[in-house]
Design a protein around this motif. Sequence first.
Motif, short mmCIF file in Angstrom:
data_model
loop_
_atom_site.label_atom_id
_atom_site.label_comp_id
_atom_site.label_asym_id
_atom_site.label_seq_id
_atom_site.Cartn_x
_atom_site.Cartn_y
_atom_site.Cartn_z
N MET A 1 6.77 -0.14 21.28
CA MET A 1 5.57 0.33 20.59
C MET A 1 5.90 1.58 19.77
SD MET A 1 2.97 -1.55 21.14
CE MET A 1 1.91 -2.40 22.24
N ALA A 2 5.14 1.77 18.68
CA ALA A 2 5.35 2.95 17.85
C ALA A 2 4.81 4.18 18.56
CB ALA A 2 4.65 2.78 16.51
N THR A 3 5.45 5.32 18.38
CA THR A 3 4.96 6.57 18.93
C THR A 3 3.77 7.03 18.10
OG1 THR A 3 7.21 7.13 19.55
CG2 THR A 3 5.61 8.92 19.54
N ARG A 4 2.66 7.33 18.75
CA ARG A 4 1.44 7.64 18.02
C ARG A 4 1.39 9.12 17.69
NH1 ARG A 4 -3.05 3.52 18.65
NH2 ARG A 4 -1.89 1.70 19.27
N THR A 5 2.09 9.48 16.64
CA THR A 5 2.12 10.88 16.23
C THR A 5 1.23 11.13 15.03
OG1 THR A 5 4.04 10.42 14.85
CG2 THR A 5 4.45 11.21 17.10
N GLN A 6 0.75 10.08 14.39
CA GLN A 6 -0.12 10.24 13.23
C GLN A 6 -1.10 9.08 13.16
OE1 GLN A 6 2.53 10.32 9.91
NE2 GLN A 6 3.10 8.18 10.08
N ALA A 7 -2.17 9.27 12.41
CA ALA A 7 -3.20 8.24 12.32
C ALA A 7 -2.65 7.02 11.56
CB ALA A 7 -4.42 8.80 11.59
N PRO A 8 -3.16 5.82 11.92
CA PRO A 8 -2.74 4.62 11.17
C PRO A 8 -3.06 4.76 9.68
CG PRO A 8 -3.96 4.03 13.15
CD PRO A 8 -4.09 5.51 12.99
N SER A 9 -2.18 4.23 8.85
CA SER A 9 -2.35 4.32 7.41
C SER A 9 -3.11 3.10 6.88
CB SER A 9 -0.99 4.40 6.74
OG SER A 9 -1.06 4.03 5.38
N PRO A 10 -4.26 3.31 6.21
CA PRO A 10 -4.97 2.16 5.63
C PRO A 10 -4.10 1.38 4.65
CG PRO A 10 -6.36 4.11 5.63
CD PRO A 10 -4.98 4.56 6.02
N GLN A 11 -3.25 2.10 3.91
CA GLN A 11 -2.37 1.42 2.95
C GLN A 11 -1.38 0.51 3.67
OE1 GLN A 11 -0.20 4.02 0.33
NE2 GLN A 11 0.96 2.37 -0.60
N LYS A 12 -0.81 0.99 4.76
CA LYS A 12 0.14 0.18 5.51
C LYS A 12 -0.57 -1.01 6.16
CE LYS A 12 3.86 0.59 5.81
NZ LYS A 12 4.91 -0.07 4.99
N ALA A 13 -1.79 -0.79 6.63
CA ALA A 13 -2.56 -1.89 7.21
C ALA A 13 -2.79 -2.98 6.17
CB ALA A 13 -3.90 -1.37 7.75
N ASP A 14 -3.10 -2.58 4.92
CA ASP A 14 -3.30 -3.54 3.84
C ASP A 14 -2.00 -4.29 3.54
OD1 ASP A 14 -5.93 -2.84 3.60
OD2 ASP A 14 -5.67 -1.59 1.82
N GLU A 15 -0.88 -3.57 3.54
CA GLU A 15 0.42 -4.20 3.28
C GLU A 15 0.74 -5.24 4.36
OE1 GLU A 15 3.30 -1.09 2.95
OE2 GLU A 15 2.32 -0.19 1.20
N LEU A 16 0.40 -4.92 5.60
CA LEU A 16 0.62 -5.87 6.69
C LEU A 16 -0.27 -7.10 6.52
CD1 LEU A 16 0.87 -3.27 9.59
CD2 LEU A 16 2.65 -4.96 9.01
N ALA A 17 -1.51 -6.87 6.14
CA ALA A 17 -2.43 -7.99 5.93
C ALA A 17 -1.95 -8.88 4.78
CB ALA A 17 -3.84 -7.47 5.65
N GLN A 18 -1.44 -8.25 3.72
CA GLN A 18 -0.92 -9.02 2.59
C GLN A 18 0.31 -9.84 2.98
OE1 GLN A 18 -0.31 -6.19 -0.58
NE2 GLN A 18 -2.46 -5.57 -0.57
N ALA A 19 1.20 -9.22 3.76
CA ALA A 19 2.39 -9.94 4.23
C ALA A 19 1.99 -11.11 5.12
CB ALA A 19 3.32 -8.98 4.98
N TYR A 49 1.78 -3.11 15.69
CA TYR A 49 0.82 -2.93 16.77
C TYR A 49 0.04 -1.63 16.64
CZ TYR A 49 1.93 -6.97 19.69
OH TYR A 49 2.04 -8.25 20.19
N TRP A 50 0.60 -0.68 15.92
CA TRP A 50 -0.11 0.57 15.66
C TRP A 50 -1.38 0.30 14.86
CZ3 TRP A 50 -0.12 5.49 17.19
CH2 TRP A 50 -0.72 6.45 16.36
N HIS A 51 -1.30 -0.70 13.98
CA HIS A 51 -2.42 -1.03 13.11
C HIS A 51 -3.28 -2.18 13.64
CE1 HIS A 51 0.36 1.16 10.44
NE2 HIS A 51 -0.73 1.57 9.85
N TYR A 52 -2.64 -3.14 14.30
CA TYR A 52 -3.35 -4.33 14.79
C TYR A 52 -2.92 -4.61 16.23
CZ TYR A 52 -4.22 -4.93 9.81
OH TYR A 52 -4.60 -4.73 8.52
N SER A 53 -3.88 -4.84 17.10
CA SER A 53 -3.55 -4.99 18.52
C SER A 53 -3.17 -6.41 18.90
CB SER A 53 -4.73 -4.53 19.38
OG SER A 53 -5.88 -5.32 19.10
N SER A 54 -3.40 -7.38 18.02
CA SER A 54 -3.10 -8.78 18.36
C SER A 54 -2.93 -9.60 17.08
CB SER A 54 -4.24 -9.37 19.19
OG SER A 54 -5.42 -9.46 18.40
N LYS A 55 -2.42 -10.80 17.25
CA LYS A 55 -2.28 -11.70 16.10
C LYS A 55 -3.66 -12.03 15.54
CE LYS A 55 -0.36 -16.07 14.50
NZ LYS A 55 0.43 -17.27 14.83
N LYS A 56 -4.66 -12.18 16.41
CA LYS A 56 -5.99 -12.48 15.92
C LYS A 56 -6.51 -11.36 15.01
CE LYS A 56 -9.99 -12.61 18.32
NZ LYS A 56 -11.03 -13.16 19.24
#
Length: 200
Positions: A1-19, A49-56
């Motif tokens: 798991m990623a170390t939670r040292t900073q808030a999740p990035s909305p931009q990275k979440a979007d990149e993951l969704a696009q991928a 997993y920092w951005h999304y907790s499951s495949k769903k």
Amino acid sequence: MATRTQAPSPQKADELAQAAFALFCSRGIDGVNLDQIAAAAGVTKGSLYWHYSSKKDVILAAADLYYTRWREEMAAATGPAVTMVDKLEAAIAYSVRSCLLNDANRIFSTEVIALSVYDSDLRASWANFQDEVDRFFLGLTHQAVGNGELLCEDVDRAVDLMIAAMEGIKQIALFRPQICAPQSEQRTCRRLMSLLGTPA
């Protein structure tokens, strides 16, 4: 798991969704795992997993991306039109190109609908989007009829039939892909438009 040292990035979440969306369209939702999504987005699985907790959650995010693109591209497609009938024709033309002729969108939306049979969260997500699409076409069609541009005795029923026809074409394309071939575009647009009424 990623170390939670900073808030999740909305931009990275979007990149993951696009991928995820791209992979789901090319390999099918069941054929893609979280490792592949993380690799496609250039992040670790822990970062995913920092951005999304499951495949769903990733599937729901990819669906949200689909909905957002629909809103933006539909607005761009209908914006230049002057009359309500012109807007309606532009909306149907965009829908045919995006929902039926675009293989990626057609495959993804078909899979989400299939998964929605057994998953209430996916079903609620798609139902909310479908309600938005219904309201959009109802609004345009009611305005076209109200302006005297279109003759239609029962707008609500006509819009229901048009959307049902479009969804039916999408399903039939699984077995008869020629129904969504580019050369069918204009004929499909005309037939769908005819379900909404007759030009005044």
